[in-house]
Write an enzyme that holds these catalytic residues in place. Structure first.
Site, mmCIF file in Angstrom:
data_model
loop_
_atom_site.group_PDB
_atom_site.id
_atom_site.type_symbol
_atom_site.label_atom_id
_atom_site.label_comp_id
_atom_site.label_asym_id
_atom_site.label_seq_id
_atom_site.Cartn_x
_atom_site.Cartn_y
_atom_site.Cartn_z
ATOM 1 N N TRP A 236 -54.869 -81.370 -23.498
ATOM 2 C CA TRP A 236 -55.908 -82.111 -24.226
ATOM 3 C C TRP A 236 -55.799 -81.889 -25.727
ATOM 4 C CZ3 TRP A 236 -60.096 -79.949 -27.060
ATOM 5 C CH2 TRP A 236 -61.046 -80.874 -27.486
ATOM 6 N N HIS A 237 -55.359 -80.693 -26.141
ATOM 7 C CA HIS A 237 -55.290 -80.399 -27.562
ATOM 8 C C HIS A 237 -54.107 -81.074 -28.249
ATOM 9 C CE1 HIS A 237 -58.114 -77.147 -26.478
ATOM 10 N NE2 HIS A 237 -58.493 -77.232 -27.734
ATOM 11 N N GLY A 238 -53.089 -81.454 -27.502
ATOM 12 C CA GLY A 238 -51.979 -82.144 -28.137
ATOM 13 C C GLY A 238 -50.703 -82.058 -27.325
ATOM 14 N N PHE A 387 -57.508 -83.312 -33.282
ATOM 15 C CA PHE A 387 -57.476 -83.392 -31.821
ATOM 16 C C PHE A 387 -58.272 -84.609 -31.340
ATOM 17 C CE2 PHE A 387 -57.277 -78.726 -32.672
ATOM 18 C CZ PHE A 387 -55.929 -78.605 -32.411
#
Length: 387
Positions: A236-238, A387
């Site tokens: 989810w963060h990248g 994000f």
């Protein structure tokens, strides 16, 4: 939303191929909106609840839905708000009148958040940038101070935004959930995730961990569900290998903590439990911040005494000498650690908002923030905007 996840998956896959096979495959340089992960999660929760017919009473009305997805204070970097908590506040009659108490709280929350960002997080930025963004081989003290500075910068930057979002929403009589509760006071990794980015933890629990089966299908399945949940949390963060490793580390740590409790192992003294938890979280943040695996290796060699101990000449010339008040900068790091461990957080301070003395303190902080904005040498954008 499906296209977003496909993009992240493809970008991550390409990064893996480039690292393993030393091939320079092209990346997908697509310009994505700021904070896309936050409102994507809110939409996933909304669509999931509509599909399962949960909380439908709170999702009625197209205008209310539009307000929910466009409510600006929390749109870019959270907190991740559930529609059942936010939409009913839009058509509440009590929220349609001016409430001076909320305006008072809003100003105080906003000032506290702005102070965290401008007076603490941004002042730690130069040392963080030197340690993480330069190619210099770090010494032990440089790696230690650099990692601690990023640990503190990330907390005060992100919690500062959350406080400002809560304050901005209160101007409209809208109450947003608190997102932090002194996470660096945690005595276990499980306790940490009950205190850090609380709304993300709740989302991962309700829409990934529980649907996977939670802890209802045996120990092995529980461990697998924990691992998958935090692997997704890392993605989810990248689309980066460092975020994946960070998610895997926290997933494995939670599994080990659960096994430790199930075996009824001895309980660590509070200080050692805190030190172990904080050290793990601090090292995990190094991986989170690193741009490449080589940056992690740089820190690891320095922290395991494979390099010299003291500050190097490039560090002194780049960081210490240009700052005439460097002892005060070093004192800032110690003061931040004291604030994190021994002072109350914003949620606990809310009970003191009624006192005139606390209002005076916030007024002083507001003046300091204004002075900082007049000389914005190290002012940075919020970290979680990416994000």
């Amino acid at each position: 939303m499906l296209l977003i996840f496909i993009y992240k998956y493809l970008d991550f896959s390409i990064s893996i191929v480039n690292y393993c096979f030393r091939q320079e495959l092209p990346y997908f340089h697509i310009i994505l909106p700021i904070g896309i992960s936050f409102f994507t999660f809110q939409q996933i929760a909304y669509l999931s609840d509509c599909y399962t017919k949960k909380h439908l009473a709170s999702s009625e009305g197209f205008l209310n839905y539009c307000c929910f997805i466009c409510f600006f204070p929390q749109l870019i970097a959270g907190p991740i708000v559930h529609h059942k908590d936010l939409i009913p506040q839009f058509y509440s009659i009590q929220n349609q009148i001016i409430r001076w108490k909320n305006i008072h709280y809003a100003l105080l929350f906003f000032v506290i958040g702005l102070s965290k960002k401008l007076l603490i997080a941004d002042n730690l930025s130069p040392l963080v940038s030197y340690c993480f963004d330069s190619d210099i081989k770090l010494t032990f003290l440089e790696a230690l101070f650099g990692s601690l500075c990023y640990t503190f910068q990330l907390y005060f930057d992100f919690s500062g935004y959350s406080d400002m979002a809560i304050g901005s929403a209160l101007f409209f009589n809208i109450k947003l959930p608190h997102n932090f509760f002194s996470p660096y006071k945690a005595l276990s990794i499980r306790d940490f995730w009950r205190r850090w980015h609380i709304t993300l933890s709740i989302w991962l629990r309700d829409y990934i961990y529980i649907p996977l089966g939670g802890n209802r299908k045996g120990k092995f399945r529980t461990y697998a569900n924990l691992f998958i949940t935090f692997l997704i949390g890392g993605i989810w963060h990248g689309a980066s290998i460092t975020f994946i490793i960070w998610g895997i580390m926290h997933g494995l740590a939670l599994i080990l903590h659960r096994i430790w409790n199930e075996k009824n192992a001895f309980k660590l003294p509070a200080f050692f439990a805190w030190l172990l938890t904080f050290s793990f979280v601090n090292f995990a943040w190094i991986i989170f911040r690193a741009k490449e695996l080589n940056d992690i290796t740089n820190f690891f060699k320095a922290l395991t005494f494979q390099r010299s101990f003291n500050f190097s000449k490039p560090f002194i010339q780049t960081i210490i000498e240009p700052i005439p008040l460097y002892p005060e900068k070093a004192l800032l790091i110690i003061s931040v650690l004291f604030l994190i461990i021994f002072t109350k957080n914003s949620q606990q301070l809310q009970n003191k908002f009624k006192t005139c003395r606390f209002t005076v303190y916030c007024a002083i902080l507001a003046v300091l923030c204004i002075l900082k904005l007049l000389h914005p040498e190290n002012t940075q954008e919020f970290i979680y905007f990416q994000f």
